[in-house]
Structure formats: C-alpha cells, structure tokens
Design an enzyme around this catalytic site. Structure first.
Site, mmCIF file in Angstrom:
data_model
loop_
_atom_site.group_PDB
_atom_site.id
_atom_site.type_symbol
_atom_site.label_atom_id
_atom_site.label_comp_id
_atom_site.label_asym_id
_atom_site.label_seq_id
_atom_site.Cartn_x
_atom_site.Cartn_y
_atom_site.Cartn_z
ATOM 1 N N ILE A 148 0.867 -1.095 -0.069
ATOM 2 C CA ILE A 148 0.163 -0.034 -0.006
ATOM 3 C C ILE A 148 0.844 1.104 -0.082
ATOM 4 C CG2 ILE A 148 -1.852 1.355 1.045
ATOM 5 C CD1 ILE A 148 -2.783 -1.330 2.651
ATOM 6 N N LEU A 200 1.415 2.541 8.080
ATOM 7 C CA LEU A 200 1.033 1.166 7.466
ATOM 8 C C LEU A 200 2.191 0.059 8.082
ATOM 9 C CD1 LEU A 200 1.264 3.206 4.290
ATOM 10 C CD2 LEU A 200 -0.766 1.531 4.683
ATOM 11 N N TYR A 220 -3.014 -11.540 15.557
ATOM 12 C CA TYR A 220 -3.215 -10.116 14.542
ATOM 13 C C TYR A 220 -4.280 -9.365 15.166
ATOM 14 C CZ TYR A 220 -3.555 -7.759 10.223
ATOM 15 O OH TYR A 220 -3.680 -6.703 9.040
ATOM 16 N N LYS A 277 -4.451 -5.735 16.767
ATOM 17 C CA LYS A 277 -5.091 -4.493 15.860
ATOM 18 C C LYS A 277 -6.242 -3.827 16.699
ATOM 19 C CE LYS A 277 -3.298 -4.239 11.756
ATOM 20 N NZ LYS A 277 -2.350 -3.331 11.166
ATOM 21 N N ASN A 300 -8.999 -6.925 2.101
ATOM 22 C CA ASN A 300 -8.205 -7.411 0.998
ATOM 23 C C ASN A 300 -7.949 -6.533 -0.158
ATOM 24 O OD1 ASN A 300 -9.743 -9.457 2.959
ATOM 25 N ND2 ASN A 300 -8.054 -10.829 1.614
ATOM 26 N N VAL A 324 -7.717 -23.466 0.471
ATOM 27 C CA VAL A 324 -7.487 -24.107 1.801
ATOM 28 C C VAL A 324 -8.789 -24.246 2.302
ATOM 29 C CG1 VAL A 324 -7.083 -23.088 4.107
ATOM 30 C CG2 VAL A 324 -5.350 -22.557 2.354
ATOM 31 N N ARG A 329 -14.161 -13.348 0.633
ATOM 32 C CA ARG A 329 -13.557 -12.278 0.688
ATOM 33 C C ARG A 329 -14.154 -11.000 -0.413
ATOM 34 N NH1 ARG A 329 -12.083 -14.687 4.367
ATOM 35 N NH2 ARG A 329 -9.892 -14.770 5.460
HETATM 36 P P1 NAD Z 1 3.154 -4.732 3.384
HETATM 37 O O1 NAD Z 1 3.713 -6.068 4.254
HETATM 38 O O2 NAD Z 1 3.305 -4.798 1.875
HETATM 39 O O3 NAD Z 1 3.874 -3.478 3.894
HETATM 40 C C1 NAD Z 1 4.047 -3.163 5.514
HETATM 41 C C2 NAD Z 1 5.392 -2.528 5.448
HETATM 42 O O4 NAD Z 1 5.831 -2.082 6.604
HETATM 43 C C3 NAD Z 1 6.552 -3.264 4.892
HETATM 44 O O5 NAD Z 1 7.191 -2.832 3.936
HETATM 45 C C4 NAD Z 1 7.699 -3.504 6.186
HETATM 46 O O6 NAD Z 1 8.674 -3.791 5.862
HETATM 47 C C5 NAD Z 1 7.136 -2.355 6.909
HETATM 48 N N1 NAD Z 1 7.453 -2.783 8.367
HETATM 49 C C6 NAD Z 1 7.109 -3.628 9.184
HETATM 50 N N2 NAD Z 1 7.502 -3.604 10.260
HETATM 51 C C7 NAD Z 1 8.210 -2.417 10.246
HETATM 52 C C8 NAD Z 1 8.884 -1.834 11.269
HETATM 53 N N3 NAD Z 1 9.006 -2.316 12.503
HETATM 54 N N4 NAD Z 1 9.543 -0.671 11.059
HETATM 55 C C9 NAD Z 1 9.371 -0.011 10.037
HETATM 56 N N5 NAD Z 1 8.768 -0.501 8.882
HETATM 57 C C10 NAD Z 1 8.181 -1.767 9.081
HETATM 58 O O7 NAD Z 1 1.688 -4.738 3.895
HETATM 59 P P2 NAD Z 1 0.484 -3.853 3.262
HETATM 60 O O8 NAD Z 1 -0.192 -4.607 2.372
HETATM 61 O O9 NAD Z 1 1.031 -2.587 2.515
HETATM 62 O O10 NAD Z 1 -0.440 -3.397 4.536
HETATM 63 C C11 NAD Z 1 -0.100 -2.209 5.303
HETATM 64 C C12 NAD Z 1 -1.067 -2.064 6.480
HETATM 65 O O11 NAD Z 1 -2.546 -2.261 6.066
HETATM 66 C C13 NAD Z 1 -0.694 -3.000 7.502
HETATM 67 O O12 NAD Z 1 -1.071 -2.262 8.769
HETATM 68 C C14 NAD Z 1 -1.688 -4.042 7.481
HETATM 69 O O13 NAD Z 1 -2.084 -4.632 8.497
HETATM 70 C C15 NAD Z 1 -2.979 -3.108 7.130
HETATM 71 N N6 NAD Z 1 -3.844 -4.171 6.173
HETATM 72 C C16 NAD Z 1 -3.779 -4.194 4.903
HETATM 73 C C17 NAD Z 1 -4.527 -5.098 4.193
HETATM 74 C C18 NAD Z 1 -4.395 -5.347 2.673
HETATM 75 O O14 NAD Z 1 -5.401 -5.849 1.953
HETATM 76 N N7 NAD Z 1 -3.278 -5.101 2.048
HETATM 77 C C19 NAD Z 1 -5.621 -5.640 4.747
HETATM 78 C C20 NAD Z 1 -5.868 -5.491 6.013
HETATM 79 C C21 NAD Z 1 -4.854 -4.616 6.557
HETATM 80 N N1 UDP Z 2 -6.073 -19.041 1.005
HETATM 81 C C1 UDP Z 2 -5.961 -20.119 0.129
HETATM 82 N N2 UDP Z 2 -4.858 -20.468 -0.470
HETATM 83 C C2 UDP Z 2 -3.731 -19.781 -0.515
HETATM 84 C C3 UDP Z 2 -3.885 -18.664 0.428
HETATM 85 C C4 UDP Z 2 -5.036 -18.335 1.197
HETATM 86 O O1 UDP Z 2 -7.073 -20.571 -0.474
HETATM 87 O O2 UDP Z 2 -2.714 -20.095 -1.221
HETATM 88 C C5 UDP Z 2 -7.237 -18.718 1.701
HETATM 89 C C6 UDP Z 2 -7.376 -18.341 3.180
HETATM 90 O O3 UDP Z 2 -7.156 -19.535 4.031
HETATM 91 C C7 UDP Z 2 -8.085 -17.469 3.651
HETATM 92 C C8 UDP Z 2 -8.090 -16.581 2.059
HETATM 93 O O4 UDP Z 2 -7.683 -17.536 1.181
HETATM 94 O O5 UDP Z 2 -9.547 -18.137 3.657
HETATM 95 C C9 UDP Z 2 -7.579 -15.260 2.185
HETATM 96 O O6 UDP Z 2 -6.385 -15.555 2.751
HETATM 97 P P1 UDP Z 2 -5.223 -14.188 2.796
HETATM 98 O O7 UDP Z 2 -4.061 -14.926 3.185
HETATM 99 O O8 UDP Z 2 -5.122 -13.543 1.529
HETATM 100 O O9 UDP Z 2 -5.579 -13.373 4.010
HETATM 101 P P2 UDP Z 2 -6.959 -12.831 4.954
HETATM 102 O O10 UDP Z 2 -7.930 -12.526 4.239
HETATM 103 O O11 UDP Z 2 -7.213 -14.184 5.562
HETATM 104 O O12 UDP Z 2 -6.313 -12.055 5.837
#
Ligand code: NAD
Ligand code: UDP
Length: 347
Positions: free
Chosen positions: A21, A81, A157, A161, A183, A220, A227
């Site tokens: 993100i 993030l 997690y 959160k 997602n 799985v 989702r």
């Molecule tokens: P991502 O893993 O791609 O990015 C997270 C970044 O945070 C990484 O680049 C990592 O190096 C950095 N990071 C982790 N720990 C750190 C630390 N201690 N110090 C400095 N940097 C650190 O994940 P993302 O998909 O970009 O998600 C970003 C945020 O959005 C997260 O808080 C995640 O929980 C939340 N989120 C994302 C999704 C999604 O669909 N992508 C869904 C639910 C929640």
């Molecule tokens: N999942 C799956 N095959 C994979 C990875 C994930 O069937 O290779 C399923 C997982 O069990 C969950 C959903 O896909 O039901 C979404 O998983 P993801 O890891 O993307 O994140 P979540 O939405 O659970 O945070």
C-alpha cells in the site's frame, strides 16, 4: 482545517512506505500533491524508481526504535502502515506479530499525541474477527467483534489490531483516524516465495505465483471462505478522500472495501485461471488446476478462518462522499499482467 494538496509547506510521514500500500500511496502523493514526504521502512525495494526524488526523505529504520517514533511524529500528518500482516506468520511468530501490531503503533500514537500530529492508522477488516458464512454487512461502529478459540494464535493479529484501535481511541489528546482495509489487491502485492520473499503470501499473490510457475492453486479448506477484494487504486482514492476531509475523519474508523467484489476463494481461483488463460492466449485446461489442502497442512495447527467479510461503505459515502468503482475482473487482469511482466526474467 483541511490541508491543500498544492501547499508545498505540508509534510506527511508514511511509515511502512516500502510496502504494497505504502509504495502506491507514495507514488500518488508525488503525482497529486506538492507535499514533502518522510518515508520510513525497513527496506525500499519497491521504491527504486523514487529513490532520488527531491520531495522524499527516506529513512531506513525500525519503528521499534523509540527515537524513530519521535522523528515521525514531527510531521503534522502521519500514516502508519507498518505491520507484520501475512496470516501465515500469525501462528509461528505471534510475539513479533503482537509487538508489530500493538507495541510499535502504541509508541507512535503516544508520540503523535505529544506532538499534535494527525495519526491515520491502518488497522484491518480482521478486527471483526471470526465471521461466519451468513451474509452480513460489517459496520464500523456497531458490528460485533467475534473472536475464535481463546488458544488459536491465528487471532494474535486481530487481537493486537483491536487493542491498538481501542488504545488510540482512548487517548484524549490524539487526533486520529483508523482505516480497516478489506483485502486490497493490485500490482506489487506481496512476493513470490523463493524469489523475492519467504513464507506464504496472501491469497492473490499466491495464486499469481502458482499460475506463473504452472503449479496448482491451493484451496485451503476447499476455498469456501469469502472475501471482498478491493483494488489498490480504490484504496488510494479512499486515503485521498480522508486527507481532504480532515474534520469529518477525526475520531472515526472507516472500512475501505468494495462489497461488489465479494466471492469465495474457489471462485477467485476459477476467475484467475480464466483471465490468465486469456492473457497467455491458451485454453483454460492448459493452465494450472486447483487442489484442495487442509488448513492444518497448509498453515499448521492453530489456524482458524474468518469465513466472510463484506464491508458496509455507507459511512464512507456519507462522511467522505467516497464510493469504490474498480471491478474485480479489471483489477485481476491488471495484477496478473503485472506479475507476468515483473517476473518474466525469473519465471
Ligand atoms: P506490506 O507488508 O506490504 O507493508 C508493510 C510495510 O511495513 C513493509 O514494507 C514492512 O517492511 C514495513 N514494516 C514492518 N514492520 C516495520 C517496522 N518495525 N519498522 C518499519 N517498517 C516496518 O503490507 P500492506 O499490504 O502494505 O499493509 C499495510 C497496512 O495495512 C498494515 O498495517 C496491514 O495490517 C494493513 N492491512 C492491509 C490489508 C491489505 O489488504 N493489504 C488488509 C488489512 C490490513
Ligand atoms: N487461501 C487459500 N489459498 C492460499 C492462500 C490463502 O485458499 O494459497 C485462503 C485463506 O485460507 C483465506 C483466504 O484465502 O480463507 C484469504 O487469505 P489471505 O491470506 O489472502 O488473507 P486474509 O483475508 O485471511 O487475511
């Protein structure tokens, strides 16, 4: 007071800027604003194209180092993030997951309270917990948090959160907004195990990797869970809607999701197989098939699942005038095309 996107005196800190993100957000901030950006992460591999940009200051450091939070909070707007947020790590590395999703953000929140910065904190749709298959719109301020087994580390997690959200909301002197992604998908998502990361990425990246490697797409527990997938472009529009509606966003939690893009994981696999076949110009029986696997074989003991997550987007519509627009098949095509192009020399 709203910040003008054209005001070059505004600075914004993006923590976790090198992630999926964060890297898209940074690109959009450069393209659509005149702001100065303080980008913090453990690495910036996804941002090679921005490393010499004059409006970005990069800091490669760990949020767990106390002094980093103080530096970040010196910016008037902070988007956090940074997190460990890949389900396969929630069981094996519960301690690190909790520290990353509770201890570190709490330290940052306290620093922002002290400095007066507006903290926009990324939480997750998983705060709603172990949802069932019953169709139910998840609402930011009224839906229940349904937790799974008290022992299952899968919820490390979600619990961390959740507690962070509550802690942030309890800080009387903090200006805050909480965002709960559903997602997100798009280019640059996660990694391919053995090539640019280790472990199990989130489902979309996993299915892209399987298709590129001509290996089975693993469902799985038969892929029955559902989702609501959200384009990264809609997600970035949402963040801009928040940034341009400061007053309306203060003290609020928002879902960021697209209820129109809801489907089961088995349906997602079928959809991706057919788009991949069309991109490769082959018939569907020439691309990877699907294969069932139990969650305990795939993730290990202690895995439980949220079965269904559909966001209500009424609050975002009402307060921010925001509605997502990107259709799932368009985003899947874009993402698969990006994976094909990005990994073409190694796969
Ligand atoms: P991502 O893993 O791609 O990015 C997270 C970044 O945070 C990484 O680049 C990592 O190096 C950095 N990071 C982790 N720990 C750190 C630390 N201690 N110090 C400095 N940097 C650190 O994940 P993302 O998909 O970009 O998600 C970003 C945020 O959005 C997260 O808080 C995640 O929980 C939340 N989120 C994302 C999704 C999604 O669909 N992508 C869904 C639910 C929640
Ligand atoms: N999942 C799956 N095959 C994979 C990875 C994930 O069937 O290779 C399923 C997982 O069990 C969950 C959903 O896909 O039901 C979404 O998983 P993801 O890891 O993307 O994140 P979540 O939405 O659970 O945070």
């Amino acid at each position: 007071m709203n910040y003008s996107f054209k005001d070059p005196s505004v600075s914004i800190a993006i923590v976790g800027a090198g992630g999926f993100i964060g890297s898209h957000l940074l690109d959009a901030l450069i393209e659509r604003t005149s702001w100065h950006i303080f980008a913090v992460d453990l690495d910036f591999n996804r941002l090679q194209h921005r490393l010499n940009h004059p409006r970005i200051e990069f800091l490669c450091d760990d949020l767990k180092n106390g002094s980093v939070a103080t530096r970040i909070a010196a910016c008037p707007i902070v988007i956090n993030l940074a997190a460990i947020c890949v389900p396969s790590r929630y069981m094996r590395e519960a301690k690190e997951v909790i520290e990353s999703n509770y201890n570190h953000p709490v330290a940052l929140a306290l620093a922002c309270e002290k400095s007066g910065a507006w903290l926009i904190h990324f939480s997750t749709s998983e705060v709603y917990g172990k949802t069932s298959l019953e169709p139910c719109l998840l609402e930011e301020d009224s839906s229940s948090m349904v937790l799974g087994s008290v022992r299952a580390s899968r919820w490390s997690y979600a619990c961390a959160k959740q507690l962070t959200e509550r802690y942030i909301a309890s800080l009387q002197g903090l200006s805050w907004t909480v965002l709960r992604p559903f997602n997100f998908i798009g280019p640059r998502m996660d990694f391919i195990p053995g090539i640019d990361g280790e472990g199990i990425p989130r489902v979309l990246a996993n299915f892209c990797a399987a298709l590129l490697k001509n290996e089975p797409l693993l469902l799985v527990d038969k892929g029955v869970s559902r989702r609501s997938f959200t384009s990264i472009h809609d997600a970035i529009h949402f963040i801009f809607a928040v940034l341009s509606h400061r007053e309306e966003s203060l003290g609020q939690a928002f879902n960021i999701g697209n209820p129109e893009n809801e489907l089961s994981i088995a349906e997602l696999a079928d959809c991706m197989r057919s788009i991949y076949a069309s991109l490769r110009n082959v018939s569907i029986d020439q691309v990877s098939s699907v294969q069932n696997i139990s969650s305990s074989d795939y993730y290990g003991e202690g895995y439980e699942d949220s079965l269904r997550r559909i966001p209500s987007i009424e609050k975002a519509k009402r307060l921010l005038g925001y509605v997502p627009s990107e259709a799932l098949d368009v985003t899947l095509r874009e993402t698969l095309s990006w994976f094909i192009e990005h990994y073409r020399l190694v796969l």
